[in-house]
Write a protein that holds these residues in place. Structure first.
Motif, PDB file in Angstrom:
ATOM      1  N   GLY A  93       0.781  -1.234   0.000  1.00  0.00           N
ATOM      2  CA  GLY A  93       0.000   0.000   0.000  1.00  0.00           C
ATOM      3  C   GLY A  93       0.810   1.280   0.000  1.00  0.00           C
ATOM      4  O   GLY A  93       0.269   2.348  -0.313  1.00  0.00           O
ATOM      5  N   TRP A  94       2.113   1.192   0.321  1.00  0.00           N
ATOM      6  CA  TRP A  94       2.963   2.384   0.262  1.00  0.00           C
ATOM      7  C   TRP A  94       2.953   3.008  -1.133  1.00  0.00           C
ATOM      8  O   TRP A  94       3.157   4.218  -1.287  1.00  0.00           O
ATOM      9  CB  TRP A  94       4.408   2.034   0.650  1.00  0.00           C
ATOM     10  CG  TRP A  94       5.002   0.918  -0.154  1.00  0.00           C
ATOM     11  CD1 TRP A  94       5.029  -0.409   0.170  1.00  0.00           C
ATOM     12  CD2 TRP A  94       5.642   1.022  -1.440  1.00  0.00           C
ATOM     13  NE1 TRP A  94       5.632  -1.145  -0.835  1.00  0.00           N
ATOM     14  CE2 TRP A  94       6.026  -0.284  -1.828  1.00  0.00           C
ATOM     15  CE3 TRP A  94       5.936   2.088  -2.294  1.00  0.00           C
ATOM     16  CZ2 TRP A  94       6.675  -0.548  -3.035  1.00  0.00           C
ATOM     17  CZ3 TRP A  94       6.577   1.828  -3.493  1.00  0.00           C
ATOM     18  CH2 TRP A  94       6.945   0.522  -3.855  1.00  0.00           C
ATOM     19  N   ALA A  95       2.685   2.188  -2.148  1.00  0.00           N
ATOM     20  CA  ALA A  95       2.695   2.685  -3.530  1.00  0.00           C
ATOM     21  C   ALA A  95       1.589   3.703  -3.778  1.00  0.00           C
ATOM     22  O   ALA A  95       1.677   4.499  -4.718  1.00  0.00           O
ATOM     23  CB  ALA A  95       2.564   1.518  -4.505  1.00  0.00           C
ATOM     24  N   ALA A  96       0.552   3.690  -2.950  1.00  0.00           N
ATOM     25  CA  ALA A  96      -0.545   4.652  -3.117  1.00  0.00           C
ATOM     26  C   ALA A  96      -0.069   6.077  -2.903  1.00  0.00           C
ATOM     27  O   ALA A  96      -0.712   7.023  -3.369  1.00  0.00           O
ATOM     28  CB  ALA A  96      -1.681   4.318  -2.159  1.00  0.00           C
ATOM     29  N   ASN A  97       1.053   6.242  -2.213  1.00  0.00           N
ATOM     30  CA  ASN A  97       1.591   7.575  -1.928  1.00  0.00           C
ATOM     31  C   ASN A  97       2.721   7.968  -2.869  1.00  0.00           C
ATOM     32  O   ASN A  97       3.389   8.976  -2.635  1.00  0.00           O
ATOM     33  CB  ASN A  97       2.090   7.628  -0.473  1.00  0.00           C
ATOM     34  CG  ASN A  97       0.974   7.361   0.518  1.00  0.00           C
ATOM     35  OD1 ASN A  97      -0.124   7.883   0.383  1.00  0.00           O
ATOM     36  ND2 ASN A  97       1.253   6.533   1.517  1.00  0.00           N
ATOM     37  N   PHE A  98       2.935   7.188  -3.916  1.00  0.00           N
ATOM     38  CA  PHE A  98       3.990   7.499  -4.884  1.00  0.00           C
ATOM     39  C   PHE A  98       3.672   8.815  -5.574  1.00  0.00           C
ATOM     40  O   PHE A  98       2.564   9.003  -6.094  1.00  0.00           O
ATOM     41  CB  PHE A  98       4.086   6.362  -5.907  1.00  0.00           C
ATOM     42  CG  PHE A  98       5.324   6.407  -6.756  1.00  0.00           C
ATOM     43  CD1 PHE A  98       6.571   6.190  -6.203  1.00  0.00           C
ATOM     44  CD2 PHE A  98       5.234   6.655  -8.117  1.00  0.00           C
ATOM     45  CE1 PHE A  98       7.723   6.218  -6.993  1.00  0.00           C
ATOM     46  CE2 PHE A  98       6.365   6.687  -8.919  1.00  0.00           C
ATOM     47  CZ  PHE A  98       7.616   6.469  -8.353  1.00  0.00           C
ATOM     48  N   GLN A  99       4.627   9.724  -5.604  1.00  0.00           N
ATOM     49  CA  GLN A  99       4.363  11.083  -6.078  1.00  0.00           C
ATOM     50  C   GLN A  99       4.668  11.318  -7.554  1.00  0.00           C
ATOM     51  O   GLN A  99       4.254  12.329  -8.121  1.00  0.00           O
ATOM     52  CB  GLN A  99       5.184  12.077  -5.239  1.00  0.00           C
ATOM     53  CG  GLN A  99       4.851  12.066  -3.754  1.00  0.00           C
ATOM     54  CD  GLN A  99       3.417  12.482  -3.482  1.00  0.00           C
ATOM     55  OE1 GLN A  99       2.930  13.473  -4.015  1.00  0.00           O
ATOM     56  NE2 GLN A  99       2.728  11.706  -2.651  1.00  0.00           N
ATOM     57  N   GLU A 100       5.385  10.393  -8.180  1.00  0.00           N
ATOM     58  CA  GLU A 100       5.853  10.658  -9.541  1.00  0.00           C
ATOM     59  C   GLU A 100       4.768  10.465 -10.596  1.00  0.00           C
ATOM     60  O   GLU A 100       4.855  11.022 -11.691  1.00  0.00           O
ATOM     61  CB  GLU A 100       7.049   9.747  -9.862  1.00  0.00           C
ATOM     62  CG  GLU A 100       8.192   9.847  -8.854  1.00  0.00           C
ATOM     63  CD  GLU A 100       8.625  11.284  -8.631  1.00  0.00           C
ATOM     64  OE1 GLU A 100       8.990  11.953  -9.616  1.00  0.00           O
ATOM     65  OE2 GLU A 100       8.602  11.735  -7.472  1.00  0.00           O
ATOM     66  N   CYS A 101       3.764   9.648 -10.301  1.00  0.00           N
ATOM     67  CA  CYS A 101       2.657   9.422 -11.227  1.00  0.00           C
ATOM     68  C   CYS A 101       1.503   8.788 -10.455  1.00  0.00           C
ATOM     69  O   CYS A 101       1.686   8.332  -9.326  1.00  0.00           O
ATOM     70  CB  CYS A 101       3.090   8.525 -12.398  1.00  0.00           C
ATOM     71  SG  CYS A 101       3.672   6.889 -11.901  1.00  0.00           S
TER      72      CYS A 101
END
Length: 305
Positions: A93-101
């Motif tokens: 779930g950390w990927a939900a906060n990815f800022q690049e796209c």
């Protein structure tokens, strides 16, 4: 070393870091990845539909996708991505906060943790043993996030993936729908093959070292009597061992290549069970079909009395 020397060293270190980042940017400009994925099986799925070199895994086999922290290199490499695909809020779930796209879960409904009996929730104890009122079958709101080990679950995830990819590539809608249709047929064929080849394991009892294969085994009539999650450097408690050793008979232990094998060997010896070793991250597979076929072959070749 005097103060001026320390100051000079700091400046040189800072300059080296800046230079490294600039070189990284220049080297990576020519290999933009439109649809990166958190783990290799998801990147296999994306490439199967979107095309080769359209995705790659951010988390390499051997790293824990649940606790991964993207590096500066990751941020630079994927700064021009169209979307980051991840498994589920309950897993990476950390990927939900990815800022690049923008980021999208393949199984967005998998938001809860899995309770394994008296040992508490997923991740809180080195050993989780099924049993009692709170056992695996009692987790009413739990949706298994490990969809990529089960052809049937993959097929169920395809309509959402189709809609997401078409929304980003409307001009490729016809091709995407065609690839999704072909992939769905392949998954149905694999599921039918698994039903034929695993009939000898129906009714057998298994212990898993991680819940990755739980839904796949359950679909084929194999009872998962315990799920053990070894924590590197932390042994199972005496209570955990006692609970596990009461589970006889156990026919086989499902060990995952990315985990230490010591506890699997101890359990196999004490429970007089066979070890089957699998690679759910597909470190040696070239594509999704090969990953699933390697898994099916390993189970189909398993001979237990």
């Amino acid at each position: 070393m005097n103060q001026s020397s320390l100051h000079l060293t700091d400046k040189l270190t800072s300059a080296a870091v800046v230079l490294s980042v600039l070189l990284l940017v220049q080297c990576q400009d020519s290999r933009s990845i439109p649809y990166p994925a958190t783990i290799r099986p998801v990147s296999f799925l994306i490439e199967r539909v979107a095309g080769s070199r359209m995705s790659e895994a951010m988390v390499h086999p051997g790293r824990n996708p649940e606790t991964y922290d993207p590096s500066v290199a990751d941020l630079m490499l994927y700064r021009d991505c169209r979307a980051l695909f991840f498994v589920a809020p309950a897993l990476d779930g950390w990927a939900a906060n990815f800022q690049e796209c923008p980021s999208y879960a393949i199984v967005p409904e998998a938001i809860g943790v899995h309770h394994h009996g008296a040992h508490g929730a997923h991740g809180n104890s080195p050993g989780k043993v099924k049993g009692g009122e709170n056992g695996i079958s009692g987790s009413r709101n739990y949706v298994d996030p490990h969809f990529w080990t089960d052809p049937h679950r993959i097929e169920q995830a395809l309509p959402r993936l189709q809609d997401l990819l078409i929304s980003m590539e409307p001009g490729s809608a016809i091709r995407i729908r065609s690839e999704i249709r072909i992939l769905a047929e392949q998954m149905r064929s694999l599921e039918e093959e698994a039903a034929r080849r695993l009939v000898h394991l129906r009714g057998k009892r298994a212990v898993l070292m991680h819940p990755t294969y739980e839904s796949f085994l359950a679909e084929h009539g194999i009872e998962v009597v315990a799920i053990v999650e070894p924590v590197p450097g932390k042994e199972l408690s005496v209570k955990d061992w006692r609970n596990l050793l009461t589970l006889k008979p156990v026919d086989f232990i499902v060990h995952e290549k990315q985990l230490p094998i010591r506890q699997s060997r101890i359990l196999a010896r004490e429970l007089d069970a066979t070890i089957v070793e699998l690679d759910p991250m597909g470190s040696s597979a070239r594509n999704l079909t090969e990953l699933l076929r390697n898994q099916l072959d390993a189970f189909a070749d398993l001979r237990v009395d």
